[in-house]
Design a protein around this motif. Structure first.
Motif, PDB file in Angstrom:
ATOM      1  N   ASP A  96       0.940  -0.794   0.565  1.00  0.00           N
ATOM      2  CA  ASP A  96      -0.150   0.400   0.016  1.00  0.00           C
ATOM      3  C   ASP A  96       0.566   0.914  -0.104  1.00  0.00           C
ATOM      4  N   VAL A  97       1.851   1.255  -0.585  1.00  0.00           N
ATOM      5  CA  VAL A  97       2.220   2.432  -1.063  1.00  0.00           C
ATOM      6  C   VAL A  97       2.854   2.391  -2.351  1.00  0.00           C
ATOM      7  N   ASP A  98       3.164   4.128  -3.008  1.00  0.00           N
ATOM      8  CA  ASP A  98       2.999   4.252  -4.396  1.00  0.00           C
ATOM      9  C   ASP A  98       3.678   3.976  -4.645  1.00  0.00           C
ATOM     10  N   THR A  99       4.356   2.602  -5.265  1.00  0.00           N
ATOM     11  CA  THR A  99       5.663   1.900  -6.280  1.00  0.00           C
ATOM     12  C   THR A  99       5.481   3.188  -7.572  1.00  0.00           C
ATOM     13  N   ARG A 100       4.989   3.693  -7.904  1.00  0.00           N
ATOM     14  CA  ARG A 100       4.660   4.536  -9.176  1.00  0.00           C
ATOM     15  C   ARG A 100       5.562   5.528  -9.040  1.00  0.00           C
ATOM     16  N   ALA A 101       5.588   5.968  -7.876  1.00  0.00           N
ATOM     17  CA  ALA A 101       5.642   7.344  -7.718  1.00  0.00           C
ATOM     18  C   ALA A 101       7.054   7.336  -7.419  1.00  0.00           C
ATOM     19  N   ILE A 102       7.630   6.274  -6.409  1.00  0.00           N
ATOM     20  CA  ILE A 102       8.930   5.894  -6.234  1.00  0.00           C
ATOM     21  C   ILE A 102       9.617   5.982  -7.328  1.00  0.00           C
ATOM     22  N   THR A 103       9.329   5.170  -8.254  1.00  0.00           N
ATOM     23  CA  THR A 103      10.121   5.078  -9.452  1.00  0.00           C
ATOM     24  C   THR A 103      10.516   5.783 -10.012  1.00  0.00           C
ATOM     25  N   ARG A 104       9.051   6.778 -10.518  1.00  0.00           N
ATOM     26  CA  ARG A 104       9.533   8.315 -10.792  1.00  0.00           C
ATOM     27  C   ARG A 104      10.684   9.063 -10.613  1.00  0.00           C
ATOM     28  N   ARG A 105      10.332   9.070  -9.442  1.00  0.00           N
ATOM     29  CA  ARG A 105      12.117   9.547  -8.184  1.00  0.00           C
ATOM     30  C   ARG A 105      13.290   8.918  -8.269  1.00  0.00           C
ATOM     31  N   LEU A 106      13.113   6.977  -8.408  1.00  0.00           N
ATOM     32  CA  LEU A 106      14.293   7.418  -8.959  1.00  0.00           C
ATOM     33  C   LEU A 106      14.999   6.757 -10.076  1.00  0.00           C
ATOM     34  N   ARG A 107      14.175   6.788 -11.403  1.00  0.00           N
ATOM     35  CA  ARG A 107      14.194   7.303 -13.003  1.00  0.00           C
ATOM     36  C   ARG A 107      14.732   8.754 -12.574  1.00  0.00           C
ATOM     37  N   GLN A 108      13.855   9.632 -12.205  1.00  0.00           N
ATOM     38  CA  GLN A 108      14.245  11.182 -12.672  1.00  0.00           C
ATOM     39  C   GLN A 108      16.260  11.287 -11.231  1.00  0.00           C
ATOM     40  N   ASP A 109      16.659  11.569 -10.015  1.00  0.00           N
ATOM     41  CA  ASP A 109      17.064  11.680  -9.387  1.00  0.00           C
ATOM     42  C   ASP A 109      18.144  10.095  -9.020  1.00  0.00           C
ATOM     43  N   GLY A 110      17.878   9.410  -9.351  1.00  0.00           N
ATOM     44  CA  GLY A 110      18.692   7.606  -9.236  1.00  0.00           C
ATOM     45  C   GLY A 110      18.072   6.791  -8.227  1.00  0.00           C
ATOM     46  N   SER A 111      18.683   6.053  -7.887  1.00  0.00           N
ATOM     47  CA  SER A 111      19.335   5.168  -7.041  1.00  0.00           C
ATOM     48  C   SER A 111      19.305   5.852  -5.586  1.00  0.00           C
ATOM     49  N   LEU A 112      18.315   6.020  -4.412  1.00  0.00           N
ATOM     50  CA  LEU A 112      18.624   6.399  -3.741  1.00  0.00           C
ATOM     51  C   LEU A 112      18.186   5.612  -1.898  1.00  0.00           C
ATOM     52  N   ILE A 113      19.335   5.731  -0.736  1.00  0.00           N
ATOM     53  CA  ILE A 113      19.700   5.135   0.000  1.00  0.00           C
ATOM     54  C   ILE A 113      17.764   5.220   0.978  1.00  0.00           C
ATOM     55  N   GLY A 114      17.552   4.165   1.353  1.00  0.00           N
ATOM     56  CA  GLY A 114      16.297   3.938   1.959  1.00  0.00           C
ATOM     57  C   GLY A 114      16.253   3.719   3.338  1.00  0.00           C
ATOM     58  N   VAL A 115      15.406   3.687   4.352  1.00  0.00           N
ATOM     59  CA  VAL A 115      15.312   2.994   5.769  1.00  0.00           C
ATOM     60  C   VAL A 115      13.957   2.739   5.789  1.00  0.00           C
ATOM     61  N   LEU A 116      13.641   0.969   6.324  1.00  0.00           N
ATOM     62  CA  LEU A 116      12.436   1.115   6.543  1.00  0.00           C
ATOM     63  C   LEU A 116      12.172   0.888   8.039  1.00  0.00           C
ATOM     64  N   SER A 117      11.191   0.860   8.492  1.00  0.00           N
ATOM     65  CA  SER A 117      11.268   0.403   9.244  1.00  0.00           C
ATOM     66  C   SER A 117       9.987   1.099  10.506  1.00  0.00           C
ATOM     67  N   THR A 118       9.315  -0.162  11.101  1.00  0.00           N
ATOM     68  CA  THR A 118       8.174  -0.256  11.471  1.00  0.00           C
ATOM     69  C   THR A 118       8.227   0.285  13.202  1.00  0.00           C
ATOM     70  N   ASP A 119       9.406   0.718  13.469  1.00  0.00           N
ATOM     71  CA  ASP A 119       9.854   1.146  15.063  1.00  0.00           C
ATOM     72  C   ASP A 119       9.049   2.193  14.859  1.00  0.00           C
ATOM     73  N   VAL A 120       8.416   2.721  16.263  1.00  0.00           N
ATOM     74  CA  VAL A 120       7.815   3.845  15.964  1.00  0.00           C
ATOM     75  C   VAL A 120       8.027   4.631  16.723  1.00  0.00           C
ATOM     76  N   SER A 121       9.521   4.056  17.894  1.00  0.00           N
ATOM     77  CA  SER A 121       9.625   5.228  18.892  1.00  0.00           C
ATOM     78  C   SER A 121      11.150   6.068  17.501  1.00  0.00           C
ATOM     79  N   LYS A 122      11.170   6.105  17.006  1.00  0.00           N
ATOM     80  CA  LYS A 122      12.342   6.662  15.328  1.00  0.00           C
ATOM     81  C   LYS A 122      11.687   7.302  15.048  1.00  0.00           C
ATOM     82  N   THR A 123      12.430   8.242  15.367  1.00  0.00           N
ATOM     83  CA  THR A 123      11.445  10.497  14.489  1.00  0.00           C
ATOM     84  C   THR A 123      12.070  10.097  12.988  1.00  0.00           C
TER      85      THR A 123
END
Ligand SMILES: NC(=O)CC[C@H](N)C(=O)O
Length: 495
Positions: A230-257
């Motif tokens: 349930d994430v907008d994969t099309r929008a992220i793909t367009r961003r990666l095509r435009q800006d290049g591969s990006l580093i990301g952090v995936l988290s389910t931890d609510v204590s992290k801001t």
């Protein structure tokens, strides 16, 4: 699953003008950092009166954290006074039972929506450009950093998940519907999942395939791999095509801001890291299995002769080994650090340098090994193996803007003029300009003109930047294994 009151999270950015999407993949921009604003939209449920597939009941089993749901195929009608839909008495009504994803109901309190019986956004993917994407988690929970790449394959998510070349990366599938065929043990490409995580648009609520042994969610959870949907994969793909591969952090931890996660994404990098040592086998072993006869293909041009091949495991996909075995090879798989002198002592008819994760310029020890072997026996490099061969010849590799990941990349075979549709997975490429005289570019990627294959006849060397073994992907390039057999045969005849 879709729910009437589904909360839609959209991301609004104040990003620079994004009028054109450059096609060239052969250079890399640094991403532009921008402030982002999240806002929520709520949609009211559409009135449901009649529908052909009707949800009847749901049984939640606490011990297994799973739901079994009953559906009827046919026509069902909602009456305002009834809590359950009434099935119209029809000979066409059929009942079926679907296996559904486990949905954790216990972790919604953090969102303030604990009373809602459906899954709500409980994970964040933050990118180094400062964007934050709210999503629903499946598989493992926790916090994970990696490089986000998009894969355009329509099928084969399990082979992608078990391709060791994805170590350190989040794979975002552009195909929106993932998980519908579940997983099965025959489709594994390695002993475990090495990737950082899976990013998809829609997680299928049902698994339906005669070979299916497990749901995708359970499979990832067992292997401690994070996934989000349930994430907008099309929008992220367009961003990666435009800006290049990006580093990301995936988290389910609510204590992290959000800021902490963004900082984490900006302090980690995949460039210059030896990822091969984490995925390679630790000791040599013999590989025996061929491609299962049920799935085998391309019997033309197979030699009856047997060749002894040493295969360097830089993160080898098992289908490379299966295809070599099908073409009649006896294979010894060796670790990435296996000395060239030991390989030559084994007197192989040929050496295969496999695919593998990460930056090919971060593994000089592997380049040295390749250097010591080339010219002495026929060699074949696939993907990382091709990049190591390029460096061993004195050439340079560079990081592409967003790489090639998918099962639909057109490549021209310059030797016979044909076009092969190929399976690809790489972020780096060999710069053909940096190669010495005698090196021949044999294949070109038709999307961006990058070097997709090399040969050096005098050195009995051939390589492809992509995956002739496919899995997943089309089999157009499979005959290249036959060419490797020919190379070994010619050399054997000389001896
Ligand atoms: N499939 C592979 O071998 C990948 C090669 C290398 N890690 C790259 O990303 O370019």
């Amino acid at each position: 699953m879709e729910t009437p009151n589904r909360r839609i999270t959209r991301l609004k950015t104040t990003s620079p003008k994004r009028e054109t999407i450059p096609d060239s993949n052969t250079f890399r921009h640094r991403p532009i950092t921008k402030e982002t604003t999240n806002f929520l939209k709520f949609k009211s449920p559409p009135p449901i009166r009649h529908q052909p597939l009707e949800f009847l009941s749901s049984i939640y089993t606490k011990e297994t954290n799973k739901k079994t749901m009953e559906f009827a195929l046919g026509v069902a009608t909602h009456f305002p006074s009834c809590s359950k839909p009434q099935i119209i008495n029809s000979p066409h009504v059929r009942f079926l039972s679907l296996k559904c994803h486990s949905i954790s109901l216990s972790d919604n309190s953090s969102t303030g929506l604990a009373e809602r019986p459906w899954k709500v956004a409980d994970a964040r993917l933050v990118l180094e450009d400062g964007s934050i994407w709210r999503a629903k988690s499946f598989g493992a929970s926790g916090t994970q950093v990696g490089e986000v790449v998009f894969n355009t394959s329509l099928t084969g998510y399990q082979e992608i998940l078990t391709d060791p070349s994805y170590a350190g990366q989040f794979v975002l599938m552009t195909n929106p519907h993932i998980g519908n065929t579940g997983v099965n043990f025959d489709d594994e490409e390695s002993r475990q999942c090495f990737l950082a995580g899976l990013v998809i648009r829609s997680l299928s609520i049902s698994t339906s395939n005669w070979r299916c042994t497990q749901t995708l969610g359970d499979y990832l959870a067992e292997r401690n791999i994070m996934g989000i949907y349930d994430v907008d994969t099309r929008a992220i793909t367009r961003r990666l095509r435009q800006d290049g591969s990006l580093i990301g952090v995936l988290s389910t931890d609510v204590s992290k801001t959000d800021e902490e996660l963004i900082n984490a994404s900006r302090t980690w990098d995949i460039v210059g890291v030896d990822l091969i040592s984490g995925v390679s086998c630790k000791a040599p072993y013999e590989w025996i299995d061929k491609t299962n006869s049920e799935w085998d293909f391309n019997f033309n041009g197979r030699n009856e002769e047997t060749f002894r091949v040493v295969a360097y495991d830089f993160g080898i996909k098992q289908n490379i080994l299966r295809r070599l075995a099908s073409y009649g090879c006896k294979i010894e798989v060796v670790p990435s650090t296996w000395p060239a002198s030991e390989t030559l002592k084994m007197k192989p008819d040929g050496v295969l340098f496999s695919n593998g994760p990460g930056d090919p310029s971060a593994v000089p020890y592997a380049v040295e090994t390749v250097k010591e072997i080339i010219g002495k026996v026929p060699v074949f490099g696939i993907c990382m193996g091709h990049q190591l061969l390029g460096q061993a010849l004195g050439g340079k590799t560079f990081k592409m803007k967003f790489g090639h990941h998918g099962g639909n990349h057109p490549v021209r075979n310059l030797r016979n003029g044909s076009v092969e549709i190929s399976a690809q997975n790489h972020n780096y490429a060999v710069d053909p300009e940096s190669l010495p005289e005698g090196a021949e570019v044999t294949h070109v990627n038709l999307n961006d003109g990058s070097c997709a294959g090399l040969a050096f006849s005098q050195l009995k060397l051939m390589s492809l930047q992509y995956h002739p073994e496919a899995s997943p992907g089309p089999h157009d390039s499979d005959p290249v294994f036959g060419e490797f057999m020919q190379l070994m045969k010619q050399e054997k005849q000389k001896a």
